[in-house]
Design a protein around this motif. Structure first.
Motif, PDB file in Angstrom:
ATOM      1  N   THR A  53      -0.691  -1.334   2.525  1.00  0.00           N
ATOM      2  CA  THR A  53       0.170  -0.217   2.432  1.00  0.00           C
ATOM      3  C   THR A  53       0.382   0.233   4.146  1.00  0.00           C
ATOM      4  N   GLU A  54       1.693   0.239   4.357  1.00  0.00           N
ATOM      5  CA  GLU A  54       2.192   1.111   5.460  1.00  0.00           C
ATOM      6  C   GLU A  54       2.198   2.438   5.447  1.00  0.00           C
ATOM      7  N   HIS A  55       1.744   3.175   6.536  1.00  0.00           N
ATOM      8  CA  HIS A  55       1.960   4.401   6.807  1.00  0.00           C
ATOM      9  C   HIS A  55       3.453   4.708   6.936  1.00  0.00           C
ATOM     10  N   THR A 112       6.761   6.437   8.649  1.00  0.00           N
ATOM     11  CA  THR A 112       7.287   6.591  10.097  1.00  0.00           C
ATOM     12  C   THR A 112       7.898   7.931  10.205  1.00  0.00           C
TER      13      THR A 112
END
Length: 86
Positions: free
Chosen positions: A9-11, A13
């Motif tokens: 899971t990407e944080h 931006t």
């Protein structure tokens, strides 16, 4: 061997947070400017609102943030931890 690696899971931006914010702003919301900071697992948003008093400014800021959290899948799992009037 496993069929596929687990997804990471990407944080969000800062630009993604601001895009989500502006998608959630209603025409009646008095947002003049906004800034976002994403660090580690937290997101900080600074809003400059044109409101007649502090209580209304805090209420509108919280309303905007609640709509943003409810409408933005990229912010799933995030919540409002605090609110400060500057």
């Amino acid at each position: 061997m496993s069929a596929s690696a687990p997804t990471v899971t990407e944080h969000p931006t800062p630009s993604g947070v601001l895009a989500a914010l502006y998608r959630s702003v209603e025409p009646t919301d008095p947002v003049e400017t906004a800034r976002a900071l994403v660090a580690d697992r937290s997101v900080r948003i600074a809003l400059c609102l044109d409101c007649p008093d502090e209580l209304e400014a805090v209420g509108r800021a919280l309303g905007i943030c609640l709509r943003m959290l409810g409408r933005s899948p990229e912010l799933d799992g995030y919540g409002i931890a605090d609110c400060r009037l500057l």
